[in-house]
Motif scaffolding. Structure first.
Motif, PDB file in Angstrom:
ATOM      1  N   ALA A 197       0.834  -1.209   0.000  1.00 36.55           N
ATOM      2  CA  ALA A 197       0.000   0.000   0.000  1.00 36.55           C
ATOM      3  C   ALA A 197       0.868   1.257   0.000  1.00 36.55           C
ATOM      4  O   ALA A 197       0.610   2.210  -0.746  1.00 36.55           O
ATOM      5  N   ASP A 198       1.916   1.250   0.854  1.00 42.90           N
ATOM      6  CA  ASP A 198       2.815   2.416   0.913  1.00 42.90           C
ATOM      7  C   ASP A 198       3.523   2.627  -0.416  1.00 42.90           C
ATOM      8  O   ASP A 198       3.705   3.766  -0.872  1.00 42.90           O
ATOM      9  N   LYS A 199       3.934   1.515  -1.062  1.00 46.14           N
ATOM     10  CA  LYS A 199       4.632   1.625  -2.354  1.00 46.14           C
ATOM     11  C   LYS A 199       3.728   2.253  -3.405  1.00 46.14           C
ATOM     12  O   LYS A 199       4.131   3.157  -4.134  1.00 46.14           O
ATOM     13  N   HIS A 200       2.474   1.756  -3.496  1.00 42.96           N
ATOM     14  CA  HIS A 200       1.530   2.343  -4.453  1.00 42.96           C
ATOM     15  C   HIS A 200       1.290   3.818  -4.146  1.00 42.96           C
ATOM     16  O   HIS A 200       1.228   4.656  -5.051  1.00 42.96           O
ATOM     17  N   LEU A 201       1.155   4.123  -2.861  1.00 41.51           N
ATOM     18  CA  LEU A 201       0.922   5.515  -2.465  1.00 41.51           C
ATOM     19  C   LEU A 201       2.068   6.404  -2.914  1.00 41.51           C
ATOM     20  O   LEU A 201       1.859   7.474  -3.499  1.00 41.51           O
ATOM     21  N   TYR A 213       2.124   6.934  -6.763  1.00 40.36           N
ATOM     22  CA  TYR A 213       1.122   7.879  -7.258  1.00 40.36           C
ATOM     23  C   TYR A 213       1.368   9.290  -6.728  1.00 40.36           C
ATOM     24  O   TYR A 213       1.096  10.272  -7.405  1.00 40.36           O
ATOM     25  N   ALA A 214       1.868   9.387  -5.504  1.00 43.57           N
ATOM     26  CA  ALA A 214       2.223  10.717  -4.991  1.00 43.57           C
ATOM     27  C   ALA A 214       3.321  11.329  -5.852  1.00 43.57           C
ATOM     28  O   ALA A 214       3.302  12.530  -6.152  1.00 43.57           O
ATOM     29  N   GLU A 227       3.015  14.699  -7.919  1.00 45.23           N
ATOM     30  CA  GLU A 227       4.013  15.740  -7.667  1.00 45.23           C
ATOM     31  C   GLU A 227       4.734  16.120  -8.959  1.00 45.23           C
ATOM     32  O   GLU A 227       4.963  17.301  -9.229  1.00 45.23           O
ATOM     33  N   THR A 228       5.072  15.104  -9.792  1.00 43.37           N
ATOM     34  CA  THR A 228       5.734  15.382 -11.073  1.00 43.37           C
ATOM     35  C   THR A 228       4.837  16.215 -11.978  1.00 43.37           C
ATOM     36  O   THR A 228       5.300  17.163 -12.625  1.00 43.37           O
ATOM     37  N   LYS A 229       3.528  15.867 -12.020  1.00 42.66           N
ATOM     38  CA  LYS A 229       2.596  16.622 -12.854  1.00 42.66           C
ATOM     39  C   LYS A 229       2.513  18.064 -12.382  1.00 42.66           C
ATOM     40  O   LYS A 229       2.562  19.000 -13.196  1.00 42.66           O
ATOM     41  N   ASN A 259      -8.513   8.153  -8.256  1.00 47.69           N
ATOM     42  CA  ASN A 259      -9.456   7.037  -8.323  1.00 47.69           C
ATOM     43  C   ASN A 259      -8.833   5.766  -8.896  1.00 47.69           C
ATOM     44  O   ASN A 259      -9.396   4.679  -8.780  1.00 47.69           O
ATOM     45  N   GLU A 260      -7.665   5.892  -9.552  1.00 53.05           N
ATOM     46  CA  GLU A 260      -6.986   4.718 -10.119  1.00 53.05           C
ATOM     47  C   GLU A 260      -6.233   3.907  -9.056  1.00 53.05           C
ATOM     48  O   GLU A 260      -5.815   2.777  -9.319  1.00 53.05           O
TER      49      GLU A 260
END
Length: 776
Positions: free
Chosen positions: A46-50, A53-54, A58-60, A214-215
């Motif tokens: 869960a932490d890895k996915h978080l 995506y964070a 952040e990159t965007k 949501n992904e």
């Protein structure tokens, strides 16, 4: 009271009891550790996915902030241009940015009036230019604002003087619509020597981050949401929560774990908490999102039901219990069978069994019973059992010493112990093989991990020199993979009309090799690799492809590997590797794994080089502007002097014009003879107001016989050619018959071209009438 049990009952009671104790202890210990391990593994996932995506969000944000920052730097560069020029320049720039960034909803700049208008001396007041999208069109508006004082949000941003991301808000740009758009603004200040000039900002529809949030589904029933600096929901599966504050929705959790304070401090946070509504436990984890140089970080959070995390572990626990019970049942049956087989021995057999019960198998005397009844058969079986147990013990000993290839002869097809030992040997061999595979895979994974870390250090070095960085990358790749040759091809897109790949660095058997090569996208294996954005691995290498030179001479490579350098689905180059030995799958996987880091670094280096180039151009332009400013200042001084001279002349000319108007008849015509202006004295003589005369042709005011028409045409042809004319004409206006002496003077522009005609006339009617009477 001491129970008297037979052998069968004792075996069943003692062995099953001990088995149950051992089973319960082992299963309990394994289950508890399995659950703990499963929970920890799931939270790590869960932490890895978080974090992934964070990082994406952040990159965007940073890509969009980079656009704003670039605009603010550009404004600082072009601030010395005349106002009309820089407004037009940045209008074009805004439209180009809009076309290339469909995610931008609006883009605007705000200039302090005190900076662009020297006459404005108040500390507030702004000039604003805004571009936005409406009905698939780019519209813009400019206006003045804050003339009576700065609003709070703008005042805070102005005082800070640093990049900022505003708290999300609802806004409407399309006039006449009631649909509100939830958005945020990325802001970059305009500064000159520490002085605040204004702001540049873009408005972004947060819906794109809402969709990205949501992904995030590392587990079933996972809830992910995006929080702003103040804890406002910027993204959530439940759209009703968008725009509300975390503290208002989850006050207990917010207070207990100081959620908003952790967000503001940019901290990572994770915890397990029970939901008061449904009584279930949930795992919460937060990751900060820091945009550019802002000091107001946001945070991304996911919420996972603990029962979902533990679902697989609970399932395995139940399966383990079922298998254990089946095993226990099988063990009970075997014990019962064995107990039955030894519960009817005779006295001699009992004595022998006492030895056997003490484990005295070796050197045990066999039963000598020659009867062929049941007792004889039993003794024969017992003797056979002794031989079998000796063989089994010897076999077990061999296994214990590690000799898994020892020979063993079953007592029969139903030799449970022997089959169990054979199954145990089989399992031990399988475990040994699996352990060897695990070690091999661990070594491969460790090799990949060390390689990724090594290239991470390499990419952090010399990342301001693309040539040196390319050489370090390809040389270290060749060494790490034990390859023989390699090259790195970089995309050259400086000329948009001539885009190709060029060899940035090449290594031939440990030495740097200079190759001047130009490859078009889609051309050859390198171009094909870049076009398809996929790895190409060739093991059937043609003889004429390449030669690898070594101390033993030249030879063809056994394999060639092409890997595209991809970052954000954009190709920055291609890596080519040649080797005598075939690359393993894990080696290819490693090259593919580091290619994105290499592409990302190359992208950053190119951006830095472009930035340096733009900075150099900016400095040159600044020097040119400074020179032009000095020249302009001198011109302005000369203009002031000339203006004073013109003012003096204007006063003199104005007096002369007034004097002429008071004594002469003055009229102005265009080059076609149409009256465009006439003085009051002329109007009074003709007896008509100016509005009734203006617009009439000169020919309509004089007698119109054929001779007059011809003379009138010649007159205006000469005037259009810049020739002065003096004539005497008869005017007929109503009942008035006038004779005028007129002098027509063409007015010329700077190039000497006539632009209009001035007529100065005198009334000679009385004089002409007297002369006509004398002639009669």
């Amino acid at each position: 009271m001491k129970l008297k049990l037979n052998i069968n009952s004792k075996l069943l009671l003692y062995i099953i009891t001990i088995s149950l104790i051992i089973y319960a202890t082992a299963i309990g210990y394994i289950s508890i550790n399995s659950k703990i391990s499963a929970y920890n593994d799931a939270t790590k996932i869960a932490d890895k996915h978080l974090h992934e995506y964070a990082s994406k969000i952040e990159t965007k944000f940073n890509e969009q902030m980079a656009v704003v920052r670039t605009l603010s730097q550009a404004f600082a560069t072009y601030k010395l241009l005349p106002e009309d020029e820089w407004k037009e320049l940045f209008s074009n720039m805004y439209e180009n940015i809009f076309n290339n960034n469909p995610d931008f909803y609006a883009i605007w700049d705000s200039w302090e009036l005190s900076f662009i208008d020297s006459a404005w001396n108040k500390p507030h007041g702004r000039y604003i230019k805004t571009y936005w999208r409406e009905n698939n069109e780019i519209k813009n508006i400019s206006y003045l604002k804050s003339l009576d004082g700065d609003p709070e949000t703008y005042a805070v941003t102005k005082a800070a003087g640093i990049e900022s991301i505003w708290e999300p808000y609802f806004d409407v740009f399309d006039e006449g619509k009631t649909i509100q758009i939830f958005m945020t603004s990325l802001i970059s200040p305009l500064l000159e020597n520490g002085r605040f000039m204004g702001l540049v900002g873009i408005d972004i529809d947060i819906k794109m981050f809402h969709n990205l949030v949501n992904e995030i589904k590392p587990f079933k029933n996972t809830t992910a949401y995006l929080l702003s600096y103040e804890g406002v929901f910027a993204g959530h599966p439940n759209e009703k929560l968008i725009g509300q504050n975390f503290i208002d929705i989850y006050p207990d959790i917010a207070k207990k774990y100081e959620i908003v304070d952790n967000i503001k401090n940019g901290e990572y946070l994770s915890f397990k908490e029970k939901d008061k509504k449904n009584g279930e436990f949930y795992y919460h984890t937060f990751a900060p999102i820091i945009v550019g140089q802002t000091v107001t970080p946001w945070s991304l959070c996911i919420k996972v039901p603990v029962k979902i995390i533990m679902q697989e572990a609970n399932k395995n626990f139940i399966i383990s219990i079922i298998i254990g019970l089946i095993g226990l049942l099988i063990l009970t049956i075997i014990i019962w069978i064995i107990a039955r087989s030894i519960s009817k021995p005779l006295i001699k057999t009992t004595k022998l069994l006492k030895y056997l019960s003490k484990g005295k198998i070796e050197n045990t005397e066999k039963l000598i019973i020659t009867t062929k009844d049941e007792i004889g058969e039993m003794s024969k079986s017992l003797n056979t059992l002794i031989d079998g147990l000796n063989n089994t013990a010897n076999f077990a000993k061999q296994i214990g010493q590690g000799n898994l290839d020892a020979e063993f002869q079953l007592l029969g097809e139903e030799d449970v112990l022997g089959n169990s030992l054979l199954e145990m040997r089989k399992n031990l061999k399988h475990a040994e093989e699996e352990e060897e595979k695990r070690k091999t895979e661990a070594e491969k994974q460790n090799w990949i991990t060390q390689g990724v870390a090594k290239f991470g250090d390499i990419l952090r070095q010399n990342n301001n020199n693309l040539d040196l960085l390319s050489f370090n990358i390809i040389s270290n790749l060749i060494n790490y993979l034990n390859a023989n040759q390699g090259a790195i091809y970089m995309l050259n897109d400086k000329d948009k009309n001539d885009i190709y790949f060029e060899v940035k660095s090449a290594i031939a058997y440990g030495r740097k090799k200079i190759i001047d090569s130009k490859i078009i996208i889609g051309e050859g294996l390198v171009g094909r690799c870049a076009f398809e954005k996929m790895t190409i691995f060739i093991t059937d290498v043609p003889d004429n492809y390449s030669k690898i030179t070594s101390g033993l001479g030249e030879a063809n490579p056994r394999c060639v590997l092409f890997v595209p350098l991809l970052f954000n689905d954009e190709v920055f180059g291609v890596i080519e590797l040649l080797s005598f030995t075939k690359f393993e799958d894990y080696q290819i996987s490693f090259v593919e794994k580091v290619n994105e880091n290499i592409a990302s670094t190359i992208s950053s280096v190119k951006i830095n080089e472009k930035t340096a180039e733009l900075l150099e151009q900016s400095q040159k332009q600044s020097e040119e502007l400074h020179s032009q400013e000095e020249e302009m200042r001198q011109n302005i001084e000369e203009m002031h002097a000339t203006q004073e001279e013109f003012t003096n002349r204007e006063i003199v000319l104005k007096g002369m014009v007034n004097a002429i108007n008071s004594v002469s008849l003055i009229a102005e015509y265009d080059l076609d003879g149409v009256l465009i202006k006439i003085n009051d004295k002329f109007c009074k003589l003709l007896g008509l107001p100016e509005e009734k005369l203006v617009g009439k042709n000169h020919g309509s005011l004089i007698e119109t016989d054929k001779k007059s028409i011809k003379n009138h045409s010649e007159l205006w042809n000469d005037l259009r050619n810049g020739i002065k004319k003096k004539i005497k004409e008869n005017f007929t206006i109503g009942n008035k018959n006038l004779w005028l002496s007129q002098e027509f003077v063409p007015v010329l522009d700077d190039s000497g071209t006539p632009i209009k005609v001035i007529c100065i006339a005198f009334d000679i009617t009385d004089k002409t009438n007297v002369s006509n009477q004398l002639d009669e």
